[in-house]
Design a protein around this motif. Structure first.
Motif, PDB file in Angstrom:
ATOM      1  N   SER A 281       0.859  -0.922  -0.483  1.00  0.00           N
ATOM      2  CA  SER A 281      -0.584  -0.030  -0.008  1.00  0.00           C
ATOM      3  C   SER A 281       0.952   1.026   0.027  1.00  0.00           C
ATOM      4  CB  SER A 281      -0.212   0.247   1.447  1.00  0.00           C
ATOM      5  OG  SER A 281      -0.009  -0.022   2.335  1.00  0.00           O
ATOM      6  N   THR A 282       2.418   0.719   0.352  1.00  0.00           N
ATOM      7  CA  THR A 282       2.741   2.394   0.089  1.00  0.00           C
ATOM      8  C   THR A 282       4.219   2.060  -0.831  1.00  0.00           C
ATOM      9  OG1 THR A 282       2.923   2.296   2.055  1.00  0.00           O
ATOM     10  CG2 THR A 282       4.175   3.587   1.577  1.00  0.00           C
ATOM     11  N   ASP A 283       4.280   3.349  -0.754  1.00  0.00           N
ATOM     12  CA  ASP A 283       5.406   3.541  -2.104  1.00  0.00           C
ATOM     13  C   ASP A 283       6.612   3.389  -1.434  1.00  0.00           C
ATOM     14  OD1 ASP A 283       7.812   4.650  -3.967  1.00  0.00           O
ATOM     15  OD2 ASP A 283       6.512   6.280  -4.673  1.00  0.00           O
ATOM     16  N   ALA A 284       7.285   2.152  -2.153  1.00  0.00           N
ATOM     17  CA  ALA A 284       8.946   1.990  -0.996  1.00  0.00           C
ATOM     18  C   ALA A 284      10.167   3.093  -0.694  1.00  0.00           C
ATOM     19  CB  ALA A 284       9.498   0.949  -1.998  1.00  0.00           C
ATOM     20  N   ARG A 285       9.936   4.155  -1.264  1.00  0.00           N
ATOM     21  CA  ARG A 285      10.882   5.245  -1.067  1.00  0.00           C
ATOM     22  C   ARG A 285      10.055   5.902  -0.237  1.00  0.00           C
ATOM     23  NH1 ARG A 285      10.171   9.236  -5.763  1.00  0.00           N
ATOM     24  NH2 ARG A 285       7.733   8.040  -5.654  1.00  0.00           N
ATOM     25  N   ALA A 286       9.112   5.750   0.379  1.00  0.00           N
ATOM     26  CA  ALA A 286       8.361   6.717   1.173  1.00  0.00           C
ATOM     27  C   ALA A 286       8.801   5.985   2.894  1.00  0.00           C
ATOM     28  CB  ALA A 286       6.571   5.833   2.052  1.00  0.00           C
ATOM     29  N   TYR A 287       8.735   4.180   2.845  1.00  0.00           N
ATOM     30  CA  TYR A 287       9.814   3.942   3.937  1.00  0.00           C
ATOM     31  C   TYR A 287      11.279   4.050   4.043  1.00  0.00           C
ATOM     32  CZ  TYR A 287      10.306   0.638   7.074  1.00  0.00           C
ATOM     33  OH  TYR A 287      11.269  -0.404   8.792  1.00  0.00           O
ATOM     34  N   ARG A 288      12.046   4.574   3.076  1.00  0.00           N
ATOM     35  CA  ARG A 288      13.396   5.229   3.168  1.00  0.00           C
ATOM     36  C   ARG A 288      12.947   6.529   3.099  1.00  0.00           C
ATOM     37  NH1 ARG A 288      18.270   4.222   0.057  1.00  0.00           N
ATOM     38  NH2 ARG A 288      17.638   2.513  -1.287  1.00  0.00           N
ATOM     39  N   LEU A 289      11.926   7.200   3.258  1.00  0.00           N
ATOM     40  CA  LEU A 289      12.190   8.798   3.464  1.00  0.00           C
ATOM     41  C   LEU A 289      11.776   8.368   5.080  1.00  0.00           C
ATOM     42  CD1 LEU A 289      12.221  11.678   2.929  1.00  0.00           C
ATOM     43  CD2 LEU A 289       9.608  11.781   2.637  1.00  0.00           C
ATOM     44  N   PRO A 407       0.996   2.404 -13.277  1.00  0.00           N
ATOM     45  CA  PRO A 407       1.084   1.348 -11.907  1.00  0.00           C
ATOM     46  C   PRO A 407       2.813  -0.193 -13.053  1.00  0.00           C
ATOM     47  CG  PRO A 407      -0.670   0.878 -14.223  1.00  0.00           C
ATOM     48  CD  PRO A 407       0.116   2.286 -14.350  1.00  0.00           C
ATOM     49  N   ASP A 408       2.530  -1.084 -12.880  1.00  0.00           N
ATOM     50  CA  ASP A 408       4.461  -1.438 -12.847  1.00  0.00           C
ATOM     51  C   ASP A 408       4.414  -1.938 -13.614  1.00  0.00           C
ATOM     52  OD1 ASP A 408       5.350  -0.986 -10.310  1.00  0.00           O
ATOM     53  OD2 ASP A 408       4.417  -2.450  -9.241  1.00  0.00           O
ATOM     54  N   ASP A 409       3.612  -2.613 -14.459  1.00  0.00           N
ATOM     55  CA  ASP A 409       3.400  -2.822 -15.647  1.00  0.00           C
ATOM     56  C   ASP A 409       3.539  -2.252 -17.287  1.00  0.00           C
ATOM     57  OD1 ASP A 409       1.022  -2.634 -15.703  1.00  0.00           O
ATOM     58  OD2 ASP A 409       0.100  -4.057 -16.255  1.00  0.00           O
ATOM     59  N   VAL A 410       2.915  -1.389 -16.893  1.00  0.00           N
ATOM     60  CA  VAL A 410       3.811   0.247 -17.651  1.00  0.00           C
ATOM     61  C   VAL A 410       4.562   0.764 -17.640  1.00  0.00           C
ATOM     62  CG1 VAL A 410       2.655   2.602 -18.257  1.00  0.00           C
ATOM     63  CG2 VAL A 410       0.610   0.652 -17.919  1.00  0.00           C
ATOM     64  N   ALA A 437      -0.843   1.060 -25.644  1.00  0.00           N
ATOM     65  CA  ALA A 437      -1.852   2.281 -25.940  1.00  0.00           C
ATOM     66  C   ALA A 437      -2.822   1.054 -26.162  1.00  0.00           C
ATOM     67  CB  ALA A 437      -1.657   1.895 -28.051  1.00  0.00           C
ATOM     68  N   ALA A 438      -2.366   0.001 -26.440  1.00  0.00           N
ATOM     69  CA  ALA A 438      -3.687  -0.813 -25.772  1.00  0.00           C
ATOM     70  C   ALA A 438      -3.736  -1.650 -23.896  1.00  0.00           C
ATOM     71  CB  ALA A 438      -3.194  -3.200 -26.108  1.00  0.00           C
ATOM     72  N   LEU A 439      -2.959  -1.307 -23.637  1.00  0.00           N
ATOM     73  CA  LEU A 439      -3.548  -0.983 -21.704  1.00  0.00           C
ATOM     74  C   LEU A 439      -3.695   0.019 -21.692  1.00  0.00           C
ATOM     75  CD1 LEU A 439      -0.151  -2.472 -20.384  1.00  0.00           C
ATOM     76  CD2 LEU A 439      -2.335  -3.418 -20.316  1.00  0.00           C
ATOM     77  N   GLY A 440      -4.225   1.604 -22.845  1.00  0.00           N
ATOM     78  CA  GLY A 440      -4.872   3.038 -22.842  1.00  0.00           C
ATOM     79  C   GLY A 440      -3.594   3.603 -21.772  1.00  0.00           C
ATOM     80  N   ARG A 454      -2.310   8.855 -20.213  1.00  0.00           N
ATOM     81  CA  ARG A 454      -3.475   7.752 -19.750  1.00  0.00           C
ATOM     82  C   ARG A 454      -4.354   8.731 -21.080  1.00  0.00           C
ATOM     83  NH1 ARG A 454      -4.019   4.648 -14.676  1.00  0.00           N
ATOM     84  NH2 ARG A 454      -2.896   5.842 -13.772  1.00  0.00           N
ATOM     85  N   THR A 455      -5.033   7.305 -21.767  1.00  0.00           N
ATOM     86  CA  THR A 455      -5.971   8.097 -23.360  1.00  0.00           C
ATOM     87  C   THR A 455      -7.627   7.805 -22.752  1.00  0.00           C
ATOM     88  OG1 THR A 455      -6.072   5.197 -24.274  1.00  0.00           O
ATOM     89  CG2 THR A 455      -4.188   7.502 -25.210  1.00  0.00           C
TER      90      THR A 455
END
Ligand SMILES: [Zn+2]
Length: 455
Positions: A281-289, A407-410, A437-440, A454-455
């Protein structure tokens, strides 16, 4: 002049590398029988930040961190799950590194595994026996702590007060309750190694002495880990090394506990959180911060409030970065503010004071926004580039707010596409554009790289 709090000295001392321009550090690694928790994340980040900072300061760092892949806890899990200990250890080692990668922790230069060093450990224990600082007990070989005059140094307690606090020896053959096992005999277990004293397994405290000395030599700059390792683990390592007349580690550095509410985090208290749970639920960078914003020796409070404050602070940094990019500023060619670099160094040299250094970087962020409001673009560019350079020095990369939301895959496809474009593989790059494009997501190529909508 770089200074750190040295647990053995009991005060902040000047750190002078053994070999000018180089720095050798050994950080005790995980016992791989379960998922990494918040406390693991903190120590890994603290020593990652130390390493990165020393590298930024121009030192060539040799960073060693072991994997303890032989331990009773691994064996217990393997037996409970009807698997081999090696299988359990391999699974949790892989999970450990995948979590560390998510946290942006640099891989150590050397990752010794305890099971690869059993022969060396047997030779080492044999030397301790010959030096008459170890003896054979009913169930293994033990170190005799009374043979070392200053036992308890890293606990910051005298041998007498340690003795008073120690539990009565549960094993009658032990000469002192604090004597610790070097070789555990285990005739019945399938998981054992042959030794002159019978089949068994090495004790944890012996592993790190043998591996650190094998890789870094009999003397090196720093030995570190979480505060819970200072005693008995590090003290027991230290006295074995001393008994062999090794100079061993010049400095001992420990980071504070992770607290949940006002309690130390632990499995038994039920306030135990794995890093993976947090990172869902948290950006890993927030834990570093969050780690950066407290001093490494202070307890670190991790709860919903402190995590969400760190996440919001990170969003503010990302949005300033995005604002600078949107103003058409090219940060890569901006010059850096030398005075700020020096100020950062002075603060960090003072016992790795990341809390003060980070607070100053947030002041720079406010200044960047003010300079953009006033349309002073060149100064905004220098200030922002300096801020980002210094955050980068301690492992925190800023990304545009829009990019951070992807998203991570994008993100992965965008990275592949950038690599394809850099390699002038345009067919591949077009194909990746179609996949996006197929992912929007619509990708545009601009003078400052790919832009995505985002389209
Ligand atoms: Zn260790």
């Amino acid at each position: 002049m770089f200074r750190l709090f040295d647990t053995a000295a009991g005060e902040i001392v000047e750190i002078v590398p053994m070999i000018p321009g180089q720095f050798s550090m050994y950080v005790c690694g995980p016992t791989v029988y379960d998922l990494a928790h918040l406390g693991h994340g903190r120590y890994a980040l603290v020593f990652d930040i130390l390493r990165r900072y020393l590298e930024w300061r121009g030192l060539k760092v040799r960073h060693v961190s072991n994997i303890t892949d032989v331990d009773d806890k691994i064996l217990e899990r393997a037996e409970a799950e009807n698997r081999s200990p090696a299988e359990v250890a391999a699974e949790f080692e892989e999970k450990w590194f995948s979590t560390m990668d998510r946290l942006g922790v640099l891989r150590p230069h050397y990752i010794p595994h305890a099971t690869e060093y059993v022969e060396n450990m047997i030779r080492f224990i044999d030397s301790l026996l010959k030096a008459d600082v170890a003896y054979a007990g009913d169930d293994g070989i033990y170190f005799d702590v009374n043979k070392v005059a200053d036992y308890g140094l890293l606990a910051r307690q005298s041998p007498a007060s340690l003795r008073a606090g120690a539990r009565v020896a549960e094993k009658e053959f032990k000469r002192s309750a604090m004597d610790f096992v070097l070789w555990k005999l285990s005739e019945t277990s399938a998981w054992s190694w042959e030794s002159p004293w019978g089949p068994g397994r090495p004790g944890w405290h012996t592993e790190c002495v043998v591996m650190s000395v094998d890789i870094l030599g009999e003397e090196f700059d720093l030995h570190g880990g979480g505060l819970d390792l200072s005693f008995p683990h590090h003290e027991n390592e230290r006295v074995q090394a001393e008994a062999m007349h090794y100079k061993f580690s010049r400095h001992w550095v420990h980071n504070g506990f992770v607290m949940v509410g006002s309690e130390k985090m632990s499995k038994s208290l039920g306030n135990f959180t794995t890093l993976d749970e947090l990172l869902e639920s948290t950006d890993a960078r927030a834990y570093r911060l969050l780690v950066l914003q407290s001093h490494y020796r202070s307890p670190l409070d991790v709860n919903a409030q402190t995590v969400s404050e760190a996440s919001r602070a990170l969003e503010r940094l990302d949005s300033t970065h995005q604002r600078v990019i949107d103003s058409g500023i090219d940060l890569t060619s901006s010059r850096l503010n030398e005075e700020e670099l020096e100020r950062f160094r002075d603060v960090m040299d003072n016992d790795l004071d990341t809390a003060t250094a980070t607070a100053r970087l947030f002041e720079l962020r406010s200044r960047v926004n003010q300079l953009l409001d006033d349309a002073l673009l060149e100064e905004a560019a220098t200030t922002c580039a300096t801020m980002e350079h210094l955050f980068g020095a301690i492992g925190l990369d800023l990304v545009g707010a829009k990019e951070a939301d992807l998203p991570d895959d994008v993100k992965a496809l965008l990275e592949q596409r950038e690599a394809a474009r850099n390699a002038k593989e345009y067919v591949r790059s077009d194909q990746l554009r179609k996949e996006l494009a197929a992912l929007g997501f619509l990708v545009e190529d601009t003078s400052v790289g790919q832009k995505v909508k985002r389209t």
